[in-house]
Structure formats: C-alpha cells, structure tokens
Design a protein around this motif. Structure first.
Motif, PDB file in Angstrom:
ATOM      1  N   ASN A  31      -1.272   4.954  -2.755  1.00  0.00           N
ATOM      2  CA  ASN A  31      -2.112   4.403  -2.015  1.00  0.00           C
ATOM      3  C   ASN A  31      -1.585   3.055  -1.343  1.00  0.00           C
ATOM      4  O   ASN A  31      -0.622   2.660  -2.059  1.00  0.00           O
ATOM      5  CB  ASN A  31      -2.965   3.821  -3.497  1.00  0.00           C
ATOM      6  CG  ASN A  31      -3.841   4.845  -3.981  1.00  0.00           C
ATOM      7  OD1 ASN A  31      -4.608   5.477  -3.262  1.00  0.00           O
ATOM      8  ND2 ASN A  31      -4.067   4.746  -5.166  1.00  0.00           N
ATOM      9  N   ARG A  32      -2.036   2.887  -0.386  1.00  0.00           N
ATOM     10  CA  ARG A  32      -1.311   1.698   0.505  1.00  0.00           C
ATOM     11  C   ARG A  32      -2.159   0.408  -0.156  1.00  0.00           C
ATOM     12  O   ARG A  32      -3.370   0.280  -0.014  1.00  0.00           O
ATOM     13  CB  ARG A  32      -1.704   1.949   1.878  1.00  0.00           C
ATOM     14  CG  ARG A  32      -0.856   3.002   2.312  1.00  0.00           C
ATOM     15  CD  ARG A  32      -0.727   3.264   3.839  1.00  0.00           C
ATOM     16  NE  ARG A  32      -2.289   2.879   4.589  1.00  0.00           N
ATOM     17  CZ  ARG A  32      -2.428   2.918   5.796  1.00  0.00           C
ATOM     18  NH1 ARG A  32      -1.181   2.934   6.678  1.00  0.00           N
ATOM     19  NH2 ARG A  32      -3.668   2.555   6.410  1.00  0.00           N
ATOM     20  N   ASP A  33      -1.374  -0.897  -0.081  1.00  0.00           N
ATOM     21  CA  ASP A  33      -1.877  -1.860  -0.568  1.00  0.00           C
ATOM     22  C   ASP A  33      -1.347  -3.045   0.239  1.00  0.00           C
ATOM     23  O   ASP A  33      -0.135  -3.286   0.408  1.00  0.00           O
ATOM     24  CB  ASP A  33      -1.712  -2.343  -1.945  1.00  0.00           C
ATOM     25  CG  ASP A  33      -1.973  -3.542  -2.567  1.00  0.00           C
ATOM     26  OD1 ASP A  33      -2.961  -4.030  -2.041  1.00  0.00           O
ATOM     27  OD2 ASP A  33      -1.382  -3.965  -3.561  1.00  0.00           O
TER      28      ASP A  33
ATOM     29  N   ASN B  99      -0.259  -6.620   0.695  1.00  0.00           N
ATOM     30  CA  ASN B  99       0.143  -7.463  -0.387  1.00  0.00           C
ATOM     31  C   ASN B  99       0.481  -8.738   0.551  1.00  0.00           C
ATOM     32  O   ASN B  99       1.677  -8.673   0.864  1.00  0.00           O
ATOM     33  CB  ASN B  99       0.887  -7.088  -1.447  1.00  0.00           C
ATOM     34  CG  ASN B  99       0.944  -8.387  -2.413  1.00  0.00           C
ATOM     35  OD1 ASN B  99       0.333  -9.319  -2.180  1.00  0.00           O
ATOM     36  ND2 ASN B  99       1.765  -8.037  -3.511  1.00  0.00           N
TER      37      ASN B  99
ATOM     38  N   ARG C   3       2.588  -2.303   0.767  1.00  0.00           N
ATOM     39  CA  ARG C   3       3.118  -1.733  -0.321  1.00  0.00           C
ATOM     40  C   ARG C   3       2.615  -0.477  -0.450  1.00  0.00           C
ATOM     41  O   ARG C   3       1.289  -0.250  -0.107  1.00  0.00           O
ATOM     42  CB  ARG C   3       2.779  -2.606  -1.575  1.00  0.00           C
ATOM     43  CG  ARG C   3       3.699  -3.929  -1.270  1.00  0.00           C
ATOM     44  CD  ARG C   3       3.657  -4.668  -2.585  1.00  0.00           C
ATOM     45  NE  ARG C   3       2.508  -4.804  -3.495  1.00  0.00           N
ATOM     46  CZ  ARG C   3       2.397  -4.495  -4.590  1.00  0.00           C
ATOM     47  NH1 ARG C   3       3.452  -5.224  -5.384  1.00  0.00           N
ATOM     48  NH2 ARG C   3       1.275  -4.588  -5.461  1.00  0.00           N
ATOM     49  N   TYR C   4       3.425   0.581  -1.185  1.00  0.00           N
ATOM     50  CA  TYR C   4       2.923   1.758  -1.228  1.00  0.00           C
ATOM     51  C   TYR C   4       3.053   1.931  -2.726  1.00  0.00           C
ATOM     52  O   TYR C   4       4.035   2.234  -3.514  1.00  0.00           O
ATOM     53  CB  TYR C   4       3.729   2.818  -0.606  1.00  0.00           C
ATOM     54  CG  TYR C   4       3.502   2.647   0.988  1.00  0.00           C
ATOM     55  CD1 TYR C   4       2.522   3.357   1.629  1.00  0.00           C
ATOM     56  CD2 TYR C   4       4.629   1.666   1.710  1.00  0.00           C
ATOM     57  CE1 TYR C   4       2.258   3.125   3.099  1.00  0.00           C
ATOM     58  CE2 TYR C   4       4.093   1.732   3.066  1.00  0.00           C
ATOM     59  CZ  TYR C   4       3.160   2.295   3.559  1.00  0.00           C
ATOM     60  OH  TYR C   4       2.852   2.352   5.042  1.00  0.00           O
ATOM     61  N   VAL C   5       1.738   2.248  -3.443  1.00  0.00           N
ATOM     62  CA  VAL C   5       1.912   2.549  -4.788  1.00  0.00           C
ATOM     63  C   VAL C   5       1.960   3.921  -5.140  1.00  0.00           C
ATOM     64  O   VAL C   5       0.947   4.624  -4.824  1.00  0.00           O
ATOM     65  CB  VAL C   5       0.554   1.825  -5.727  1.00  0.00           C
ATOM     66  CG1 VAL C   5       0.558   1.928  -7.116  1.00  0.00           C
ATOM     67  CG2 VAL C   5       0.532   0.283  -5.147  1.00  0.00           C
TER      68      VAL C   5
END
Length: 86
Positions: free
Chosen positions: A45-47, A49, A54-56
């Motif tokens: 998931n892309r986030d 921040n 960030r890539y989770v």
C-alpha cells in the motif's frame, strides 16, 4: 541455402489469470510468464507521509491460472475485438 516453410499455427491456448479480485485473459504461455514473478511478489500500500511516499509491505498475492476454451470467450457487442493472443 535451405528454407523451411512456415506451418500455420492453429488457435492459441487461452488462459485466465486471477490476481486478487481481477481476472485477465492472455495467451496461455504469456499467462504463465506473468505468474512466475508474481509468485515471488508481495502486495503493498502506498502511503504519503509528509514529504515522501512510503510503501507498506503486505502479503503474497492470491493468484490463479485457468485454461479457457477459445469458444468460451465472448465479447459484448459494444466492445472492441479481443487483442491478438500471439
């Protein structure tokens, strides 16, 4: 110089691959090529921040391959023809 006559190919095998909840029709050989690296992948998931993305990391994707009879593939009349499955 010896040349060989090209033999015409019959209808190609078609496969349906499922990645998660999406289904795709492909030439069977290409479908297997797609699934090989996907088996080694994980979802993400892309986030956003602050100032950077960030890539989770998630889990392995849910994958499936099914062989399809070419006669079972239909296109709605308002759609374009299927792409060439070569």
């Amino acid at each position: 110089m010896v040349t060989r006559a090209k033999t015409p190919r019959g209808p190609r095998d078609v496969a349906c691959i499922r990645i998660g909840y999406e289904h795709y029709l492909l030439d069977a050989d290409k479908a297997m090529q797609v699934l090989k690296p996907m088996r080694e992948s994980i979802s993400c998931n892309r986030d956003f921040n602050g100032r950077r993305m960030r890539y989770v990391a998630g889990s392995s994707p849910d994958l499936e391959l099914s062989m399809v009879q070419a006669s079972d593939v239909v296109m709605p009349s308002d759609q374009l023809a299927l792409p060439d499955m070569r």
